[in-house]
Design an enzyme around this catalytic site. Structure first.
Site, PDB file in Angstrom:
ATOM      1  N   LEU A  61       0.828  -1.198   0.000  1.00  0.00           N
ATOM      2  CA  LEU A  61       0.000   0.000   0.000  1.00  0.00           C
ATOM      3  C   LEU A  61       0.869   1.258   0.000  1.00  0.00           C
ATOM      4  O   LEU A  61       0.665   2.173  -0.795  1.00  0.00           O
ATOM      5  CB  LEU A  61      -0.869  -0.015   1.265  1.00  0.00           C
ATOM      6  CG  LEU A  61      -2.289   0.476   1.132  1.00  0.00           C
ATOM      7  CD1 LEU A  61      -3.023  -0.273   0.046  1.00  0.00           C
ATOM      8  CD2 LEU A  61      -3.013   0.295   2.469  1.00  0.00           C
TER       9      LEU A  61
ATOM     10  N   ALA B  60      -4.980   3.314   6.231  1.00  0.00           N
ATOM     11  CA  ALA B  60      -4.510   2.125   6.958  1.00  0.00           C
ATOM     12  C   ALA B  60      -5.682   1.499   7.713  1.00  0.00           C
ATOM     13  O   ALA B  60      -6.501   0.780   7.129  1.00  0.00           O
ATOM     14  CB  ALA B  60      -3.387   2.533   7.896  1.00  0.00           C
ATOM     15  N   ARG B  61      -5.766   1.779   8.990  1.00  0.00           N
ATOM     16  CA  ARG B  61      -6.878   1.345   9.817  1.00  0.00           C
ATOM     17  C   ARG B  61      -7.166   2.473  10.801  1.00  0.00           C
ATOM     18  O   ARG B  61      -6.247   3.197  11.209  1.00  0.00           O
ATOM     19  CB  ARG B  61      -6.542   0.057  10.591  1.00  0.00           C
ATOM     20  CG  ARG B  61      -6.531  -1.201   9.742  1.00  0.00           C
ATOM     21  CD  ARG B  61      -7.936  -1.579   9.230  1.00  0.00           C
ATOM     22  NE  ARG B  61      -7.961  -2.816   8.479  1.00  0.00           N
ATOM     23  CZ  ARG B  61      -7.987  -2.872   7.137  1.00  0.00           C
ATOM     24  NH1 ARG B  61      -7.964  -1.755   6.416  1.00  0.00           N
ATOM     25  NH2 ARG B  61      -8.059  -4.046   6.534  1.00  0.00           N
TER      26      ARG B  61
ATOM     27  N   ASP C 291     -10.356   7.303   5.196  1.00  0.00           N
ATOM     28  CA  ASP C 291     -11.095   6.233   4.523  1.00  0.00           C
ATOM     29  C   ASP C 291     -11.421   5.099   5.496  1.00  0.00           C
ATOM     30  O   ASP C 291     -12.200   4.218   5.175  1.00  0.00           O
ATOM     31  CB  ASP C 291     -10.265   5.679   3.352  1.00  0.00           C
ATOM     32  CG  ASP C 291     -11.053   4.684   2.522  1.00  0.00           C
ATOM     33  OD1 ASP C 291     -12.149   5.049   2.067  1.00  0.00           O
ATOM     34  OD2 ASP C 291     -10.585   3.545   2.326  1.00  0.00           O
TER      35      ASP C 291
ATOM     36  N   GLU D 181     -16.671   0.815  11.907  1.00  0.00           N
ATOM     37  CA  GLU D 181     -17.222   0.885  10.548  1.00  0.00           C
ATOM     38  C   GLU D 181     -18.437  -0.014  10.467  1.00  0.00           C
ATOM     39  O   GLU D 181     -18.388  -1.136  10.967  1.00  0.00           O
ATOM     40  CB  GLU D 181     -16.164   0.450   9.523  1.00  0.00           C
ATOM     41  CG  GLU D 181     -14.988   1.407   9.457  1.00  0.00           C
ATOM     42  CD  GLU D 181     -13.922   0.998   8.416  1.00  0.00           C
ATOM     43  OE1 GLU D 181     -14.227   0.125   7.577  1.00  0.00           O
ATOM     44  OE2 GLU D 181     -12.822   1.554   8.458  1.00  0.00           O
TER      45      GLU D 181
ATOM     46  N   HIS E 283     -14.351   3.578   3.365  1.00  0.00           N
ATOM     47  CA  HIS E 283     -13.511   2.384   3.190  1.00  0.00           C
ATOM     48  C   HIS E 283     -13.579   1.865   1.753  1.00  0.00           C
ATOM     49  O   HIS E 283     -13.930   0.696   1.512  1.00  0.00           O
ATOM     50  CB  HIS E 283     -13.910   1.281   4.180  1.00  0.00           C
ATOM     51  CG  HIS E 283     -12.778   0.309   4.444  1.00  0.00           C
ATOM     52  ND1 HIS E 283     -12.424  -0.118   5.690  1.00  0.00           N
ATOM     53  CD2 HIS E 283     -11.897  -0.295   3.601  1.00  0.00           C
ATOM     54  CE1 HIS E 283     -11.408  -0.967   5.623  1.00  0.00           C
ATOM     55  NE2 HIS E 283     -11.068  -1.082   4.344  1.00  0.00           N
ATOM     56  N   VAL E 284     -13.253   2.734   0.816  1.00  0.00           N
ATOM     57  CA  VAL E 284     -13.277   2.359  -0.609  1.00  0.00           C
ATOM     58  C   VAL E 284     -11.933   2.623  -1.282  1.00  0.00           C
ATOM     59  O   VAL E 284     -11.810   2.500  -2.499  1.00  0.00           O
ATOM     60  CB  VAL E 284     -14.371   3.144  -1.370  1.00  0.00           C
ATOM     61  CG1 VAL E 284     -15.753   2.750  -0.879  1.00  0.00           C
ATOM     62  CG2 VAL E 284     -14.163   4.664  -1.237  1.00  0.00           C
ATOM     63  N   SER E 285     -10.913   2.996  -0.488  1.00  0.00           N
ATOM     64  CA  SER E 285      -9.666   3.457  -1.100  1.00  0.00           C
ATOM     65  C   SER E 285      -8.934   2.373  -1.870  1.00  0.00           C
ATOM     66  O   SER E 285      -8.166   2.665  -2.772  1.00  0.00           O
ATOM     67  CB  SER E 285      -8.738   4.034  -0.036  1.00  0.00           C
ATOM     68  OG  SER E 285      -8.379   3.048   0.904  1.00  0.00           O
TER      69      SER E 285
END
Lengths: 325, 325
Positions: free
Chosen positions: B156, B235-236, B260, B265, B284-286
């Site tokens: 990433l 990342a998270r 993101d 979530e 969360h679509v990155s």
């Protein structure tokens, strides 16, 4: 000796002012051959205008120029768009009108890169969801192989084509002539516009505003874009039928749009665009950058002034009265 | 023969389902050597789990695996993040845990390109202005020469580094070891994190969530980013102190951020992040794209299954229990 009348517009902000310092750092001709005086649009000096060989700046009043600038040989504006001066029937006989086309290309390419990625990742939809505190993921494919149609392939359109190529997109351009060009896989004349957008994922507007392009992107043209497509306007507001665009977004015919230019700027708080779904609005910032803006817009002037001093007709960035750009 | 227990999660949507068709089109080993059965998390088949040599899919319950998957040699998850499975103390003796790192790089690079351009053009500010129907132009320079610090230089982070290089940015990476890497001008160990962000225009988070990175981007680290900087979290959520970020944005210490990923979530409608100024939220679509997602996450499995059939230990994309990624 050439007398140069420089006109600024205070209200446009620091980045846009032609200061004596910026003038000196960019115009490299001896002071005894080129003498510049500095003025503001709010306080026109008719005497200085009356003896000026050259006018440089922004916000010129065509009627004033026509009436008073009797010696004018060159008028240079520090913008690329010249729609406020059209038609060019007021230009004194023998005078040449030049603009600052080309200086906006670098920033425009980055704006196009960002906004094409926004449309391809359905960002306008995500932004709407954020406004409503709603978690609504949408997975979207990468940009490679997607199709973009660019309306207008001047400096701005070419910059957009470069961005599209960085993203692996397939580029169709729409131009007046339809002649082949190096940055587009296919070039189509304006008369085939509807056909040229009919298989596009994205349509990007980068043409000048002229009699020929006013309202060019009509309801009919928008409806020719495939369902789910996107639109970016970096040209001028009046190139596009705003009401038709709003309807296309409301009815989900288009999945998203990004507008940087508007019929009226600043966009009034009452405009229905602010509340239009799936629309990203940026305030006419797509092509300008603060660093060196004036220096870049004055660069082409050196050569044009040198030509004038040699008794020749300036030939860099000349605006055609016929084509209006 | 290897018995493979495939587990799906219906609720994750079509793009994420390992269907028999997708399995057959990707796993190219004879059916008599590899026999797969398909299950959903909502309906665990304990008998099938009990004879499985291999588990593949998502949403596995470590306690169930530990208790029932007595023959397990390989567990492969179709995600890159494995934080839900940490610590890996439940893994049956001799079993190998593999993830799908690497398949997200293409999409991640495009997301990084878009969001770095958003931060550099102060788009979060423009989006806020749009929400308030306010015309507030800001001119911003191009990206060349700006500095980005990437925290985590796996697949990433490397994708982000490529995006930054496309934009002519100067890349510093922060990694566990601090060893030189080809995609960064400078690599710094995590122990020097504050120093590594202290001259950054942008900080991008791309590290796995582990015991070592939980809360790594603390209030102190955020305050070490120069005033006016921007932050992107791909990342998270738990890598970042969300409250500290909100404060930094409210106090204009940071000029913008793009998130993101989130501690919880879907992000709850009550989260203060939705109303935080100069913050762009994407759900969360990155890193995911719909086309071929499953096929890509199963690609590394072929080799690992072939190794198992030859009696060897699978060695592609193995998650280290020590490093937790």
């Amino acid at each position: 000796m050439l007398r140069v009348y420089v006109q600024n517009q205070k209200e446009r902000g620091e980045a846009y002012q032609i200061t004596p310092e910026r003038w000196r750092s960019t115009v490299h001709l001896p002071a005894e051959k080129v003498h510049a005086t500095f003025h503001d649009k709010s306080n026109v000096d008719l005497a200085a205008l009356g003896v000026a060989d050259v006018c440089v700046g922004s916000g010129f009043d065509p009627a004033l120029i026509q009436r008073h600038a009797r010696k004018l040989k060159l008028l240079h504006v520090t913008s690329a768009g010249v729609e406020k001066y059209l038609p060019l029937d007021w230009l004194p006989d023998g005078a040449v009108f030049t603009n600052s086309r080309g200086v906006h290309a670098g920033k425009a390419e980055q704006y196009a890169l960002m906004t094409l990625l926004m449309l391809s990742s359905k960002f306008p939809l995500l932004a709407d969801a954020q406004r409503h505190h709603r978690w609504a993921p949408v997975l979207t494919p990468m940009t490679m192989g997607q199709r973009v149609t660019i309306v207008g392939l001047g400096n701005l359109g070419t910059a957009v084509a470069r961005a599209a190529q960085t993203l692996g997109m397939d580029v169709t351009a729409v131009t007046r002539s339809g002649k082949p060009a190096s940055h587009a896989a296919r070039v189509v004349p304006t008369s085939n516009l509807k056909d040229a957008v009919s298989d596009a994922n994205y349509v990007v507007l980068t043409c000048p505003l002229t009699d020929a392009t006013r309202g060019l992107i009509s309801d009919e043209v928008i409806k020719s874009i495939p369902r789910g497509g996107g639109l970016i306007n970096m040209a001028r507001g009046a190139v596009l039928d705003t009401t038709a665009l709003i309807n296309a977004l409301r009815e989900n015919h288009l999945s998203g749009a990004v507008l940087d230019v508007f019929d009226e700027e600043p966009l009034p708080a009452s405009s229905p665009l602010w509340n239009c779904p799936n629309l990203v609005i940026t305030p006419h910032v797509s092509c300008d950058e603060p660093l060196g803006y004036i220096e870049k817009t004055l660069q082409s002037l050196n050569e044009n002034l040198a030509q004038l001093l040699e008794g020749r007709r300036p030939n860099i960035n000349v605006v055609s009265p016929l084509h209006q750009y």
